[in-house]
Design an enzyme around this catalytic site. Structure first.
Site, mmCIF file in Angstrom:
data_model
loop_
_atom_site.group_PDB
_atom_site.id
_atom_site.type_symbol
_atom_site.label_atom_id
_atom_site.label_comp_id
_atom_site.label_asym_id
_atom_site.label_seq_id
_atom_site.Cartn_x
_atom_site.Cartn_y
_atom_site.Cartn_z
ATOM 1 C CG ASP A 42 -0.510 1.319 -28.262
ATOM 2 O OD1 ASP A 42 -0.500 1.226 -27.022
ATOM 3 O OD2 ASP A 42 -1.554 1.291 -28.951
ATOM 4 C CG LEU A 43 -0.409 -4.721 -25.874
ATOM 5 C CD1 LEU A 43 0.095 -5.711 -26.913
ATOM 6 C CD2 LEU A 43 0.071 -5.149 -24.484
ATOM 7 C CG ASP A 87 -4.657 2.514 -30.993
ATOM 8 O OD1 ASP A 87 -3.732 2.408 -30.169
ATOM 9 O OD2 ASP A 87 -5.867 2.369 -30.700
HETATM 10 MG MG LIG Z 1 -3.477 1.777 -28.210
#
Ligand SMILES: [Mg+2]
Length: 261
Positions: free
Chosen positions: A34-35, A211
């Site tokens: 994910d970024l 996250d």
């Molecule tokens: Mg994220």
């Protein structure tokens, strides 16, 4: 989406294992990240997000040392994500699994997705204007951002749920201070599974790192391929491993790359 994600969280009853005990190989694993909140700290203005300069060399080396077995799976639009990653060579699947980087085969026709989203644009524009929230139109999603106005979170989530339930082929997705209506047929899990058939990834064991609740589909998909998810931060998850903070994950990855095994 919320229910699906909740079901995936319940698939794994055990507590996640601390990331320090994860033992991965650059020769055998492939990596999906994910970024926001994973590679780059979350900031109040999403347009100013940046990957820390001292972490970029580790990502570049990981890409090189794995023979290109690394991809970014993000809710951001593809071009937006590529701008943030520049000059790193990492390819991207954007818009929660709808937009594929040309280096990953491209996306094909997105006209039906865009038609479905167009149906719900007007009511979302009206809500955003009334509450002074930022509305972001992406190729595969429309996002309401309320990081700067958390008092409108519940109303924003309800509005997104409503429009998603009225239009066919769409779903609601609630992340950290952002709620989106997105195309229902794709998610980070379908993206990961699609990429596993490509030569860069085939035969490797997938590791998905994220996250937020929107990463649970990716964790579940990685684990169904015999790999694992790594959840950054607190909160329920189906991921096998957890890093308490983004900094802890960055430190762990830099060490993995430095060891070069
Ligand atoms: Mg994220």
């Amino acid at each position: 989406m919320c229910l699906q994600t909740g079901q995936k969280v319940q698939e794994r009853a055990e507590m996640p294992i601390d990331i320090s005990r994860a033992n991965f190989s650059l020769a055998q694993h492939c990596f999906f990240f994910d970024l926001d909140g994973t590679l780059a700290p979350i900031v109040d203005d999403p347009s100013t997000v940046a990957i820390p300069d001292d972490f970029k060399p580790a990502l570049a080396r990981l890409y090189s040392q794995t023979g290109g077995a690394v991809a970014i799976l993000t809710g951001r639009g593809l071009s937006d994500a590529l701008t943030i990653l520049d000059p790193l060579p990492l390819p991207v699947v954007g818009s929660h699994g709808l937009e594929y980087d040309a280096r990953l085969g491209g996306s094909g026709d997105q006209s039906s997705a865009q038609a479905a989203l167009k149906e719900v644009l007007a009511p979302l524009q009206a809500f955003a204007a009334a509450k002074d929230l930022k509305l972001e139109c992406k190729p595969g999603a429309i996002a309401l951002h309320y990081r700067h106005a958390p008092e409108h979170a519940v109303a924003a989530q309800r509005t997104i749920d409503n429009v998603a339930s009225f239009a066919s082929g769409l779903r609601a997705l609630h992340g950290k201070m952002v709620s989106e209506v997105t195309v229902a047929s794709v998610d980070k899990g379908t993206a990961l599974t699609t990429l596993m058939s490509r030569t860069e990834f085939a035969g490797r064991v997938p590791v998905m790192v994220g996250d937020d609740v929107t990463d649970e589909d990716g964790f579940s998909a990685a684990q169904s391929w015999g790999g694992c998810g790594i959840k950054i931060g607190s909160g329920e998850t189906c991921a096998k491993y957890r890093a308490e903070t983004m900094a802890e994950f960055h430190h762990w990855l830099a060490k993995l790359v430095a060891e070069g095994k």
